[in-house]
Design an enzyme around this catalytic site. Structure first.
Site, PDB file in Angstrom:
ATOM      1  N   LYS A   1       0.834  -1.200   0.000  1.00 26.11           N
ATOM      2  CA  LYS A   1       0.000   0.000   0.000  1.00 26.11           C
ATOM      3  C   LYS A   1       0.876   1.260   0.000  1.00 26.11           C
ATOM      4  CE  LYS A   1      -3.761  -2.382   2.480  1.00 26.11           C
ATOM      5  NZ  LYS A   1      -4.640  -2.323   3.688  1.00 26.11           N
TER       6      LYS A   1
ATOM      7  N   ARG B   1       3.049  -6.487   9.333  1.00 30.41           N
ATOM      8  CA  ARG B   1       2.316  -5.455  10.083  1.00 30.41           C
ATOM      9  C   ARG B   1       2.821  -5.353  11.514  1.00 30.41           C
ATOM     10  NH1 ARG B   1      -3.587  -7.266   7.700  1.00 30.41           N
ATOM     11  NH2 ARG B   1      -3.662  -5.867   5.887  1.00 30.41           N
TER      12      ARG B   1
ATOM     13  N   TYR C   1     -12.261  -2.828  -3.020  1.00 29.29           N
ATOM     14  CA  TYR C   1     -12.759  -2.817  -1.639  1.00 29.29           C
ATOM     15  C   TYR C   1     -14.286  -2.774  -1.575  1.00 29.29           C
ATOM     16  CZ  TYR C   1      -8.132  -2.408   0.541  1.00 29.29           C
ATOM     17  OH  TYR C   1      -6.854  -2.652   1.004  1.00 29.29           O
TER      18      TYR C   1
ATOM     19  N   HIS D   1      -1.882  -5.452   1.596  1.00 26.11           N
ATOM     20  CA  HIS D   1      -3.117  -6.215   1.391  1.00 26.11           C
ATOM     21  C   HIS D   1      -2.756  -7.629   0.974  1.00 26.11           C
ATOM     22  CE1 HIS D   1      -7.016  -7.505  -0.165  1.00 26.11           C
ATOM     23  NE2 HIS D   1      -6.354  -7.980  -1.206  1.00 26.11           N
TER      24      HIS D   1
ATOM     25  N   GLU E   1      -9.484 -11.102  -7.463  1.00 27.47           N
ATOM     26  CA  GLU E   1      -8.625  -9.922  -7.316  1.00 27.47           C
ATOM     27  C   GLU E   1      -7.505  -9.928  -8.364  1.00 27.47           C
ATOM     28  OE1 GLU E   1      -9.363  -9.286  -2.506  1.00 27.47           O
ATOM     29  OE2 GLU E   1      -7.370  -9.838  -3.219  1.00 27.47           O
TER      30      GLU E   1
ATOM     31  N   ASN F   1      -1.719   0.025   7.426  1.00 26.43           N
ATOM     32  CA  ASN F   1      -1.231  -1.327   7.735  1.00 26.43           C
ATOM     33  C   ASN F   1      -0.454  -1.985   6.587  1.00 26.43           C
ATOM     34  OD1 ASN F   1      -3.378  -1.954   6.104  1.00 26.43           O
ATOM     35  ND2 ASN F   1      -4.463  -3.214   7.612  1.00 26.43           N
TER      36      ASN F   1
HETATM   37  P1  IDP Z   1      -7.399  -7.148   5.798  1.00 23.74           P
HETATM   38  O1  IDP Z   1      -6.641  -6.118   4.988  1.00 23.74           O
HETATM   39  O2  IDP Z   1      -6.570  -7.647   6.950  1.00 23.74           O
HETATM   40  O3  IDP Z   1      -7.983  -8.252   4.964  1.00 23.74           O
HETATM   41  P2  IDP Z   1     -10.092  -6.062   5.983  1.00 23.74           P
HETATM   42  O4  IDP Z   1     -11.024  -6.298   7.124  1.00 23.74           O
HETATM   43  O5  IDP Z   1     -10.381  -6.755   4.690  1.00 23.74           O
HETATM   44  O6  IDP Z   1      -8.620  -6.367   6.495  1.00 23.74           O
HETATM   45  O7  IDP Z   1     -10.055  -4.486   5.746  1.00 23.74           O
HETATM   46  C1  IDP Z   1      -9.486  -3.957   4.577  1.00 23.74           C
HETATM   47  C2  IDP Z   1      -8.641  -2.779   4.941  1.00 23.74           C
HETATM   48  O8  IDP Z   1      -9.475  -1.742   5.429  1.00 23.74           O
HETATM   49  C3  IDP Z   1      -7.636  -3.026   6.085  1.00 23.74           C
HETATM   50  O9  IDP Z   1      -6.435  -3.623   5.661  1.00 23.74           O
HETATM   51  C4  IDP Z   1      -7.416  -1.622   6.586  1.00 23.74           C
HETATM   52  O10 IDP Z   1      -6.506  -0.909   5.726  1.00 23.74           O
HETATM   53  C5  IDP Z   1      -8.801  -1.015   6.442  1.00 23.74           C
HETATM   54  N1  IDP Z   1      -9.582  -1.147   7.676  1.00 23.74           N
HETATM   55  C6  IDP Z   1     -10.210  -2.237   8.150  1.00 23.74           C
HETATM   56  N2  IDP Z   1     -10.835  -1.998   9.305  1.00 23.74           N
HETATM   57  C7  IDP Z   1     -10.599  -0.700   9.572  1.00 23.74           C
HETATM   58  C8  IDP Z   1     -10.981   0.165  10.645  1.00 23.74           C
HETATM   59  O11 IDP Z   1     -11.661  -0.223  11.599  1.00 23.74           O
HETATM   60  N3  IDP Z   1     -10.536   1.465  10.573  1.00 23.74           N
HETATM   61  C9  IDP Z   1      -9.774   1.929   9.547  1.00 23.74           C
HETATM   62  N4  IDP Z   1      -9.397   1.144   8.513  1.00 23.74           N
HETATM   63  C10 IDP Z   1      -9.802  -0.153   8.526  1.00 23.74           C
HETATM   64 MG    MG Z   2      -9.452  -8.154   3.486  1.00 22.83          MG
END
Ligand code: IDP
Ligand code: MG
Length: 149
Positions: A9, A102, A49, A115, A126, A112
């Site tokens: 990212k 991470r 997303y 992805h 994807e 973070n």
């Molecule tokens: P993942 O990347 O670990 O699969 P997902 O739940 O799919 O996590 O969420 C996608 C992305 O959205 C996360 O990597 C993060 O960048 C962002 N994200 C998820 N939850 C939150 C939140 O509660 N606050 C802010 N950003 C979030």
């Molecule tokens: Mg995800």
């Protein structure tokens, strides 16, 4: 061999962590079969997303992923989706184990770094979204004798 989509990212790119992040996957033994840098369009970000549309963090997430270039990677290997997710670590960096990307490089969920696809089915979708078939390379690695049994 299973495939998975990885994105480094914008924070990973801006913080000069492309090399260290790619190294983690290479050292794990996962095989890079596609790799490119791109500036993500608003449309691609929203399609990628789409599952998170309507959540409170959705708009900031689109802003984040389009804020600077990303590096998109396709990795192949046995259980590549799970292997890559374990190397990436938990969504919230504070909860991610030390030794994960991470857990070693991040602090906040909205920064973070990486992805990784969450299932083989989503990985295939994807990969179709991010790569043309001609951008994926099918090749043999001689080192695989020492990585795969
Ligand atoms: P993942 O990347 O670990 O699969 P997902 O739940 O799919 O996590 O969420 C996608 C992305 O959205 C996360 O990597 C993060 O960048 C962002 N994200 C998820 N939850 C939150 C939140 O509660 N606050 C802010 N950003 C979030
Ligand atoms: Mg995800």
């Amino acid at each position: 061999m299973e495939k998975t989509l990885i994105l480094i990212k914008p924070d990973g790119v801006e913080r000069l962590l492309i090399g260290p992040i790619v190294t983690r996957f290479e050292q794990r033994g996962l095989k890079i079969v596609g790799l490119k840098m791109l500036q993500v369009s608003d449309e691609l970000a929203r399609r990628h997303y789409a599952i998170h549309e309507g959540k409170p963090f959705f708009e900031p997430l689109i802003e984040y992923i389009t804020s600077s270039p990303v590096v998109a990677i396709v990795l192949a290997g046995p259980q590549a989706v799970q292997a890559a997710r374990n190397t990436i670590g938990a969504t919230r960096p504070v909860e991610a184990s030390a030794g994960t990307i991470r857990g070693d490089f991040g602090l906040m969920v909205g920064r973070n770094l990486v992805h990784g696809s969450d299932s083989p089915e989503n990985a295939n979708k994807e990969i179709d979204l991010w790569f043309n078939p001609s951008e994926l390379v099918d090749y043999k690695r001689t080192i695989d004798t020492w990585i795969l049994e």
